[in-house]
Design an enzyme around this catalytic site. Structure first.
Site, short mmCIF file in Angstrom:
data_model
loop_
_atom_site.label_atom_id
_atom_site.label_comp_id
_atom_site.label_asym_id
_atom_site.label_seq_id
_atom_site.Cartn_x
_atom_site.Cartn_y
_atom_site.Cartn_z
N GLU A 81 -1.30 -0.08 1.42
CA GLU A 81 -0.05 -0.08 0.66
C GLU A 81 0.79 -1.32 0.96
OE1 GLU A 81 1.61 3.88 1.32
OE2 GLU A 81 0.42 4.63 -0.33
N GLU A 97 -6.33 7.37 -2.38
CA GLU A 97 -5.44 8.44 -1.92
C GLU A 97 -4.91 9.18 -3.13
OE1 GLU A 97 -2.18 7.64 0.79
OE2 GLU A 97 -3.36 6.14 1.85
#
Ligand code: BG6
Length: 477
Positions: free
Chosen positions: A174, A375
């Site tokens: 991220e 995810e």
């Protein structure tokens, strides 16, 4: 619908599952300094480990001592891939050590061997919010250009060591978190005060974007090294895709959506996929009076370090508007304005399965390279019923809807390599530090006070996902 060889699996991160924070030669990572929190209480970074505080990563769910059992359970589920991260401070305890810790390296040898035993591909994140604490304290994290060298040393060490055991790699988890103040600590390793709330740090925007530039360089160097070490390696970027809709069809809302989408979602991926800063970044820097220092070789480094695939996390979507006074909601890293057409999870994340189809098409349209959803999952409170089972039908419903929409995106002709559910087993929530916010397909007996036997129990979703994998996504009932 799903192609042969589709990589079905599940995901975890070292700091949220391993525990053993000071065992096996490991020293503290930045996460080991994060206190427990909740939906209403922000997690705090403390520069010292305080005796009267709880630090959930210290034991987490003790994957360190349970990895054989956990990997066996994933194999039983039929997982083709297991996404996990290497704790940098298990390999280079201080981050700036000259030589790696053999004990740390051996731990991951064992983990990857165990995966291989079941023909499961590890998908390894090099940095999932796990910067060694010493690099933060002594060097100021990635704000300091020297830290690139330490990351490169770490990356080369593990890429070389595991070159025959691991094929799929991600550089920074991220990474686009770094475009927001909240990313200071976990992505960039910047602490501007002795003690601060991670959701609400003292932010120096100039420093943050300079540090992000250094993270891009670190990532690019790792990608280049990976391709040299083993040309078969596939290396991806990892973006928290925050899918945003304009709240209304007022042109102002659309323009705001475009601006936020550019900087929050596209900026980092453009650099990592295309190897250069996009035009709108310079406009953004000018608007915010930022001067990013580029050294002569930087453009070349970025060009030589383009990733092979685009991976991302997708949990929710939100709305944006220029109008004041609309009801807001929480979300992954970033909240937004409430969407009247969507329902939210108990933690206020708006559930939007159709958004994953839209997002896959949007990304593929922009980059045209293979994608990987690394995810996706539902954080919820799970109860064990009278017969010792966990009937998590709400999680099954969430996953089913998202898999259906991924299937539709595949029919739209996007190139999707795989999907790893967040998370394999219950683990510490990154945002809140809770155990109560459970994502796992496997239950772990541990609560927010730290009590529990750490016993693993298959949830209903475990059996459901096993069937999904067995039928390559055909049977979602
Ligand atoms: C992503 C992170 O932001 O979302 C994970 O990569 C994290 O580490 C996941 O656990 C879910 O977020 P949270 O805050 O509910 O744990």
């Amino acid at each position: 619908m799903f192609p042969n060889g589709f990589l079905w699996g599940a995901a975890v991160a070292a700091n949220q599952c391993e525990g053993a924070w000071n065992i096996g030669g490991k020293k503290e990572s930045i996460c080991d300094h994060l206190t427990a929190g909740s939906l209403h209480k922000n997690r705090r970074f403390t520069s010292e480990i305080l005796a009267d505080e709880k630090y959930p990563s210290h034991e987490a769910v003790d994957f360190y001592h349970h990895y054989q059992q956990d990997i066996a359970l994933l194999a039983e589920m039929g997982c083709k891939v297991f996404r996990l991260s290497i704790a940098w401070s298990r390999i280079f305890p201080n981050g700036d050590d000259e030589t790696p810790s053999e004990e740390g390296l051996r731990f991951y040898d064992n983990v990857f061997d165990e995966c291989r035993r079941y023909h499961m591909e590890p998908l390894v994140t090099l940095s999932h919010f796990e910067i060694p604490h010493n690099l933060v304290k002594r060097y100021g994290g990635f704000a300091n250009r020297e830290v690139i060298t330490f990351f490169e040393r770490y990356a080369k060490t593990v890429l070389e060591r595991y070159k025959d055991k691991v094929k799929y790699w991600l550089t920074f988890n991220e990474i686009n978190f770094g475009t927001m103040p909240m990313g200071n600590l976990e992505v960039l390793g910047i602490i501007n005060q002795e003690e601060e709330e991670i959701a609400n740090p003292l932010d120096d925007m100039q420093l943050r974007f300079q540090a992000l530039h250094h993270v891009f360089l670190a990532s690019a160097r790792a990608v280049k090294a990976a391709h040299e070490i083993n040309p078969d390696f596939k290396v991806g970027c990892m973006i928290a895709h925050i899918t945003m809709y304009p709240l209304t069809c007022r042109p102002e809302d659309l323009l705001l959506q475009q601006e936020l989408d550019q900087i929050i979602n596209n900026f980092c991926a453009d650099v990592q996929v295309r190897g250069a800063y996009p035009y709108f970044a310079f406009n953004y820097f000018q608007k915010h009076d930022l001067q990013i220092l580029f050294e002569r070789e930087d453009q070349q480094i970025l060009k030589e370090g383009c990733v092979d695939f685009y991976s991302f996390s997708y949990y929710m979507s939100n709305c944006v508007t220029t109008e004041e006074g609309h009801e807001t909601t929480m979300g992954n890293l970033l909240g937004g304005v409430k969407n009247p057409y969507l329902k939210a999870s108990e933690w206020g994340w708006q559930v939007d399965p159709k958004g994953i189809r839209y997002t896959l098409n949007k990304i593929y349209d922009r980059y045209g390279i293979p994608m990987f959803v690394v995810e996706n999952g539902l954080g919820a409170v799970d109860e064990i019923d009278g017969s010792g089972e966990i009937q998590d039908d709400y999680r099954i419903a969430y996953l089913k809807e998202h898999i259906l929409e991924m299937g539709r995106a595949l029919e739209d002709q996007v190139d999707l390599m795989g999907y790893t559910v967040w998370s394999a087993m219950d683990l510490v929530s990154s945002g809140t530090g809770e155990m109560k916010k459970r994502y796992g397909l496997i239950h772990v007996d541990k609560d927010d006070t730290g009590n529990g036997t750490l016993k693993r129990t298959r949830k209903k979703s475990f059996y459901w996902y096993r069937k999904v994998i067995e039928t390559n996504g055909e049977d979602l009932e």
